[in-house]
Design a protein around this motif. Structure first.
Motif, short mmCIF file in Angstrom:
data_model
loop_
_atom_site.label_atom_id
_atom_site.label_comp_id
_atom_site.label_asym_id
_atom_site.label_seq_id
_atom_site.Cartn_x
_atom_site.Cartn_y
_atom_site.Cartn_z
N THR A 96 -23.39 -0.65 11.93
CA THR A 96 -22.75 0.29 12.87
C THR A 96 -22.12 -0.42 14.06
O THR A 96 -21.64 0.24 14.97
N GLU A 97 -22.10 -1.74 14.05
CA GLU A 97 -21.41 -2.49 15.10
C GLU A 97 -19.91 -2.43 14.84
O GLU A 97 -19.46 -2.52 13.70
N ARG A 98 -19.15 -2.29 15.92
CA ARG A 98 -17.69 -2.27 15.78
C ARG A 98 -17.20 -3.57 15.16
O ARG A 98 -17.63 -4.65 15.55
N PHE A 99 -16.32 -3.44 14.18
CA PHE A 99 -15.64 -4.54 13.49
C PHE A 99 -16.55 -5.38 12.60
O PHE A 99 -16.11 -6.37 12.03
N TYR A 100 -17.82 -4.97 12.43
CA TYR A 100 -18.72 -5.72 11.55
C TYR A 100 -18.41 -5.40 10.10
O TYR A 100 -18.23 -4.26 9.73
N ARG A 101 -18.35 -6.44 9.29
CA ARG A 101 -18.13 -6.27 7.85
C ARG A 101 -19.17 -7.11 7.11
O ARG A 101 -19.44 -8.24 7.48
#
Length: 117
Positions: free
Chosen positions: A54-59
Motif C-alpha cells: 500500500t506504499e505509493r509507487f511500490y511494485r
C-alpha cells in the motif's frame, strides 16, 4: 471513493489471475462490522512484499513498466480511501494459491437500508 477502491481491488484480481480461474467477491456482515473480500487464485505475493503493497509507487516486480504493471498507486489509493471511512485493508496471500484482500468497516460506518424481523 468506495466504488473506486472496490473497483481497483477487483480489477487487480482480474489482471493478476489466469483466465480459467475464479475470483470471488464477498460482501458480508461479520459481527458488528461489514467487510468486502476479493479472493483470487493469482500467483500470490511473497510475504516480504505484503506490508509494503500500500506504499505509493511500490511494485512487487520493479522491472514491470507502467504500460503493463500500472503506476504503483492503486493499493495506496485503496488504503487512503478506506482510512477516510475508518476502514482497514487486510491482505493475505500464499504463493501458488492466491490472495485475499479484505476491506473491513466498523459498525459506525454501516448503514442498514432494510431489516427483516
Amino acid at each position: 471513493e468506495i466504488q473506486s477502491a472496490f473497483s481497483n481491488l477487483i480489477m487487480n484480481a482480474i489482471f493478476y489471475s489466469a483466465l480459467d480461474t475464479e475470483i470471488q467477491i464477498l460482501w458480508q456482515r461479520v459481527g458488528d462490522e461489514a467487510e468486502l473480500k476479493v479472493i483470487d487464485q493469482g500467483p500470490g505475493i511473497e510475504e516480504q512484499h505484503i506490508a509494503r503493497l500500500t506504499e505509493r509507487f511500490y511494485r512487487v516486480d520493479p522491472s514491470r513498466s507502467t504500460a503493463t504493471g500500472g503506476t504503483g498507486l492503486g493499493l495506496a489509493i485503496v488504503k487512503h480511501v478506506l482510512l477516510r471511512h475508518k476502514a482497514i485493508l487486510d491482505i493475505k496471500s500464499q504463493i501458488g494459491v492466491g490472495s485475499i484482500f479484505t476491506c473491513r468497516f466498523p459498525a459506525e460506518r454501516i448503514m442498514i437500508l432494510s431489516q427483516t424481523v
